[in-house]
Write a protein that holds these residues in place. Structure first.
Motif, PDB file in Angstrom:
ATOM      1  N   HIS A 177      40.979  43.214  43.496  1.00  0.00           N
ATOM      2  CA  HIS A 177      40.275  44.448  43.162  1.00  0.00           C
ATOM      3  C   HIS A 177      40.943  45.171  41.998  1.00  0.00           C
ATOM      4  N   ILE A 178      42.218  44.855  41.735  1.00  0.00           N
ATOM      5  CA  ILE A 178      42.928  45.492  40.626  1.00  0.00           C
ATOM      6  C   ILE A 178      42.637  44.779  39.315  1.00  0.00           C
ATOM      7  N   TRP A 179      42.680  43.443  39.326  1.00  0.00           N
ATOM      8  CA  TRP A 179      42.563  42.698  38.067  1.00  0.00           C
ATOM      9  C   TRP A 179      41.191  42.087  37.830  1.00  0.00           C
ATOM     10  N   ALA A 180      40.204  42.428  38.630  1.00  0.00           N
ATOM     11  CA  ALA A 180      38.873  41.814  38.486  1.00  0.00           C
ATOM     12  C   ALA A 180      38.217  42.117  37.146  1.00  0.00           C
ATOM     13  N   GLY A 181      38.690  43.147  36.448  1.00  0.00           N
ATOM     14  CA  GLY A 181      38.121  43.476  35.152  1.00  0.00           C
ATOM     15  C   GLY A 181      38.813  42.795  33.986  1.00  0.00           C
ATOM     16  N   ALA A 182      39.642  41.801  34.283  1.00  0.00           N
ATOM     17  CA  ALA A 182      40.358  41.090  33.218  1.00  0.00           C
ATOM     18  C   ALA A 182      39.387  40.336  32.321  1.00  0.00           C
ATOM     19  N   ALA A 183      39.900  39.905  31.183  1.00  0.00           N
ATOM     20  CA  ALA A 183      39.061  39.187  30.218  1.00  0.00           C
ATOM     21  C   ALA A 183      38.510  37.895  30.828  1.00  0.00           C
ATOM     22  N   LYS A 184      37.324  37.514  30.396  1.00  0.00           N
ATOM     23  CA  LYS A 184      36.670  36.324  30.938  1.00  0.00           C
ATOM     24  C   LYS A 184      37.493  35.060  30.687  1.00  0.00           C
ATOM     25  N   CYS A 185      38.223  35.035  29.587  1.00  0.00           N
ATOM     26  CA  CYS A 185      39.027  33.847  29.289  1.00  0.00           C
ATOM     27  C   CYS A 185      40.128  33.654  30.327  1.00  0.00           C
ATOM     28  N   HIS A 186      40.604  34.738  30.927  1.00  0.00           N
ATOM     29  CA  HIS A 186      41.616  34.632  31.978  1.00  0.00           C
ATOM     30  C   HIS A 186      40.985  34.258  33.314  1.00  0.00           C
ATOM     31  N   LEU A 187      39.834  34.861  33.621  1.00  0.00           N
ATOM     32  CA  LEU A 187      39.163  34.565  34.880  1.00  0.00           C
ATOM     33  C   LEU A 187      38.592  33.156  34.902  1.00  0.00           C
ATOM     34  N   ALA A 188      38.383  32.571  33.736  1.00  0.00           N
ATOM     35  CA  ALA A 188      37.811  31.224  33.665  1.00  0.00           C
ATOM     36  C   ALA A 188      38.702  30.190  34.336  1.00  0.00           C
TER      37      ALA A 188
END
Length: 318
Positions: A177-188
């Motif tokens: 819930h803290i880092w869910a807004g990270a850049a898409k390249c990281h979440l990929a």
């Protein structure tokens, strides 16, 4: 061997006794969990503040930190608790590029600034970029998934799914819930692990009906935490972070489409602020229909209804 101070390790009462022992050291500005304690101070100059004014604010902030650390040191001397200054870290969270040359001190030891902090297994960088932490979780999930791949022949698809949820997915969702807004390249990197697991389980129908995507689970987790914070079932400091309700909208025609718990979004100037936990989740919170909110407080009911809503939106044609 007799224990002169502290509590013995291994006892079922050790953690409780330790918390009772250090309870009075948690003065304003100090937050603790078990034996991890953090001193927090901040400064917030006006947008038009000069460089000298900002420097003065920073020096005052460091002085407040020093006073708090001195109080902790004095409390330790009075209560037979020894603090290790060499294990104490300092981190400055700021978007400004000007370096802070004045460092706080603890037990006459000047604390070096680090570019990231480890708190209860969660890494926070000084620029609030969670890319490195997400990458570490993706690597840990990959190792666990590799072990699961080696023993897959001993388990049914259903058992593999259960093992994935318990061992791999839980690793990729820690503090999401803290880092869910990270850049898409990281979440990929996390999405890639999820695709590997779907192939590992080998039953498309089982995966489709029992495995919700990480993206939607992060959204449900964020909204569930926001729900608790909104109704004050948390620390008071967290509850105070929730934006107030926009009462000035209640008499307008627009208010008919809003649920009763809508919050007023603050003015957003930067992308970093827009993707922060509170602001990002508040936007999703305001979009929810009133039907997802139970008549009485219940995280379980709210979570189930939000999950059902998101799944229906996912299944509906775009």
């Amino acid at each position: 061997m007799a224990t002169n101070a502290g509590v013995p390790q291994g006892s079922v009462l050790s953690a409780t006794l330790f918390l009772l022992h250090i309870n009075d050291v948690l003065m304003p500005g100090i937050y603790g969990y078990a034996d991890d304690s953090t001193v927090v101070e901040r400064y917030q100059p006006s947008p038009r503040a000069s460089r000298d004014q900002i420097q003065s604010e920073r020096e005052a902030m460091v002085e407040r930190v020093n006073l708090t650390l001195q109080a902790v040191f004095d409390w330790g001397d009075a209560n037979l608790v020894k603090f290790n200054a060499s294990k104490t870290q300092a981190c400055l969270f700021t978007a400004k590029r000007t370096q802070l040359t004045l460092a706080p001190s603890f037990r006459n030891v000047s604390l070096k600034y680090t570019d990231r902090l480890q708190l209860l297994g969660f890494e926070i960088s000084s620029n609030l970029n969670f890319g490195r932490f997400i990458e570490s979780k993706a690597k840990a999930a990959a190792r666990k998934l590799g072990v699961l791949a080696k023993v897959r022949r001993y388990f049914t698809p259903g058992q593999l799914l259960t093992l994935y949820k318990a061992q791999v997915r839980s690793c990729m969702e820690y503090c999401c819930h803290i880092w869910a807004g990270a850049a898409k390249c990281h979440l990929a990197a996390l999405d890639s692990m999820e695709r590997h697991d779907k192939r590992l389980i080998g039953d498309p129908n089982l995966v489709k009906t029992n495995l919700i995507s990480l993206k939607y689970r992060r959204k449900v987790a964020s909204l569930s935490v926001f729900y608790r914070m909104h109704f004050g079932v948390c620390a008071q400091e967290l509850h105070n972070l929730i934006p107030p309700s926009p009462f000035h909208h209640r008499t307008t025609r627009r208010s008919a489409s809003l649920h009763p718990f809508v919050v007023d979004l603050p003015r957003i100037r930067t992308k970093r602020f827009a993707t922060s936990c509170i602001v990002r989740t508040a936007k999703e919170w305001n979009k929810l229909p009133a039907s997802v909110f139970p008549s009485d407080y219940s995280v379980a009911v709210f979570k189930a209804r939000v999950n059902k809503l998101l799944l229906s939106q996912c299944a509906s044609p775009s």
